[in-house]
Design an enzyme around this catalytic site. Sequence first.
Site, mmCIF file in Angstrom:
data_model
loop_
_atom_site.group_PDB
_atom_site.id
_atom_site.type_symbol
_atom_site.label_atom_id
_atom_site.label_comp_id
_atom_site.label_asym_id
_atom_site.label_seq_id
_atom_site.Cartn_x
_atom_site.Cartn_y
_atom_site.Cartn_z
ATOM 1 N N ASP A 239 12.294 -17.240 -5.686
ATOM 2 C CA ASP A 239 13.328 -18.088 -5.069
ATOM 3 C C ASP A 239 14.641 -17.319 -4.947
ATOM 4 O O ASP A 239 15.323 -17.369 -3.918
ATOM 5 C CB ASP A 239 13.495 -19.418 -5.832
ATOM 6 N N ASP B 175 8.054 -12.950 6.478
ATOM 7 C CA ASP B 175 8.549 -13.684 7.653
ATOM 8 C C ASP B 175 10.075 -13.757 7.602
ATOM 9 O O ASP B 175 10.753 -13.583 8.621
ATOM 10 C CB ASP B 175 7.998 -15.124 7.682
ATOM 11 N N TYR C 278 -4.537 -17.227 -2.029
ATOM 12 C CA TYR C 278 -5.218 -17.298 -0.734
ATOM 13 C C TYR C 278 -6.723 -17.089 -0.880
ATOM 14 O O TYR C 278 -7.483 -17.357 0.055
ATOM 15 C CB TYR C 278 -4.634 -16.281 0.264
ATOM 16 N N ASP D 99 3.703 -13.064 1.941
ATOM 17 C CA ASP D 99 3.542 -13.721 3.248
ATOM 18 C C ASP D 99 4.866 -14.385 3.638
ATOM 19 O O ASP D 99 5.385 -14.197 4.752
ATOM 20 C CB ASP D 99 2.415 -14.764 3.125
ATOM 21 N N LYS E 201 7.237 -15.179 -10.169
ATOM 22 C CA LYS E 201 7.801 -16.460 -10.619
ATOM 23 C C LYS E 201 7.432 -16.593 -12.096
ATOM 24 O O LYS E 201 6.775 -17.541 -12.530
ATOM 25 C CB LYS E 201 7.237 -17.606 -9.748
HETATM 26 C C1 IPM Z 1 0.157 -13.229 8.056
HETATM 27 C C2 IPM Z 1 -0.336 -14.582 8.504
HETATM 28 C C3 IPM Z 1 -1.693 -14.843 7.885
HETATM 29 C C4 IPM Z 1 -1.534 -14.745 6.380
HETATM 30 C C5 IPM Z 1 -2.333 -16.168 8.295
HETATM 31 C C6 IPM Z 1 -2.486 -16.291 9.782
HETATM 32 C C7 IPM Z 1 -3.645 -16.408 7.600
HETATM 33 O O1 IPM Z 1 0.595 -15.554 8.162
HETATM 34 O O2 IPM Z 1 -0.528 -12.230 8.321
HETATM 35 O O3 IPM Z 1 1.229 -13.166 7.472
HETATM 36 O O4 IPM Z 1 -1.115 -15.693 5.739
HETATM 37 O O5 IPM Z 1 -1.810 -13.687 5.825
HETATM 38 MG MG MG Z 2 2.437 -14.787 7.484
#
Ligand code: IPM
Ligand code: MG
Length: 357
Positions: free
Chosen positions: A223, A251, A142, A247, A191
């Site tokens: 994975d 989620d 990133y 990240d 990985k």
């Molecule tokens: C998170 C979000 C951010 C990230 C985005 C919005 C840049 O997805 O905080 O997880 O990737 O860190």
């Molecule tokens: Mg995120």
Amino acid sequence: MSYKITLLRGDGIGPEIVGQAVRVMDKAAALYGFGIEYADALIGGIAVDTFNDPLPRETVDMCKSSDAVLLGAVGGSKWEGLPAHLLPETGLLGIRKELALFANLRPARIFGPLREASPLKSQIIGDALDILIVRELTGGIYFGDRGRFDDNGSPAAFDTEKYNVDEIRRILKIGFESAMGRGKKLCSVDKANVLESSRLWRQTAVEMAKEYPEVELRHLYVDNCAMQLVINPGQFDVIVTSNMFGDILSDEASVISGSIGMLASASLGSTKLGLYEPIHGSAPDIAGQHKANPLATILSCAMLMRYSLGESDAADSIEKAVAKTLDDGFRTADICKKGEKCVTTEQMGDAVCERLL
Ligand code: IPM
Ligand code: MG
């Protein structure tokens, strides 16, 4: 005692959820005998609209001179086509970097009454689910070099994953120490079967494990980890991983725990100043409709009080109030089953405030 908190409400549902979180923090401050002074600053799309900059200098300075920062969310389709330096997300990555917040803690736990909101079958969830994801936040792909080039006539692009051993050590240290304070199980995710940066990561983890003989360390490829999270999430205690893998996995872990609207996060560096935000995005599709779930932001305030203010009693009481609110049946749309009555963002905030003791 009075603390300074900078509020970065941001875009979409950001202002609505931060509004409820502020009410909860005020109530907690009154109950536990401290004061909070808030100052608003702009970040993300609204900052682009106002100053043509997703992270104005003034915002950075205000954050740096406060005890903690609470952030709602940034982004929306309105800003999607802009050049990279004007994207709302660039502002978010920028503030994490400016404040040197290299460690992102994302706890995913399932509140009993929300078991049915999880897409996983009850027998897979098991007795309890309580995972802490420790995500590296200021390095890796990133923040690596990226660009476009001409590849023999076809437009091409690249991004780079790069970590040095110091960056790896400092995040692994947070992973090991978090594990020491919990179930003493650490899963390092990489990985290493493909990526050189992952091989350095794994090698560093193996070396550091000697300093933490009580922690049971294991390694999973990302994975496989993504798969293990849905077939047997109960096997995890602390997961430590790189920026991008964290990240993605956070989620995934969040929906397992019922809804992405429930997951809080703390971004920490080497001082007490931290940035706290829900892990979900700005949800422009429901912005302004009073539907957003403020609980991830409210739970982020609990982390703020614990890590940046040292007000752990207030933090515990916010977490208890959230649990009680859910026990008492309050549900925003994202966690509402068919036939259940949904409450608004504000009603959820009211319910938590009423249960704060
Ligand atoms: C998170 C979000 C951010 C990230 C985005 C919005 C840049 O997805 O905080 O997880 O990737 O860190
Ligand atoms: Mg995120």
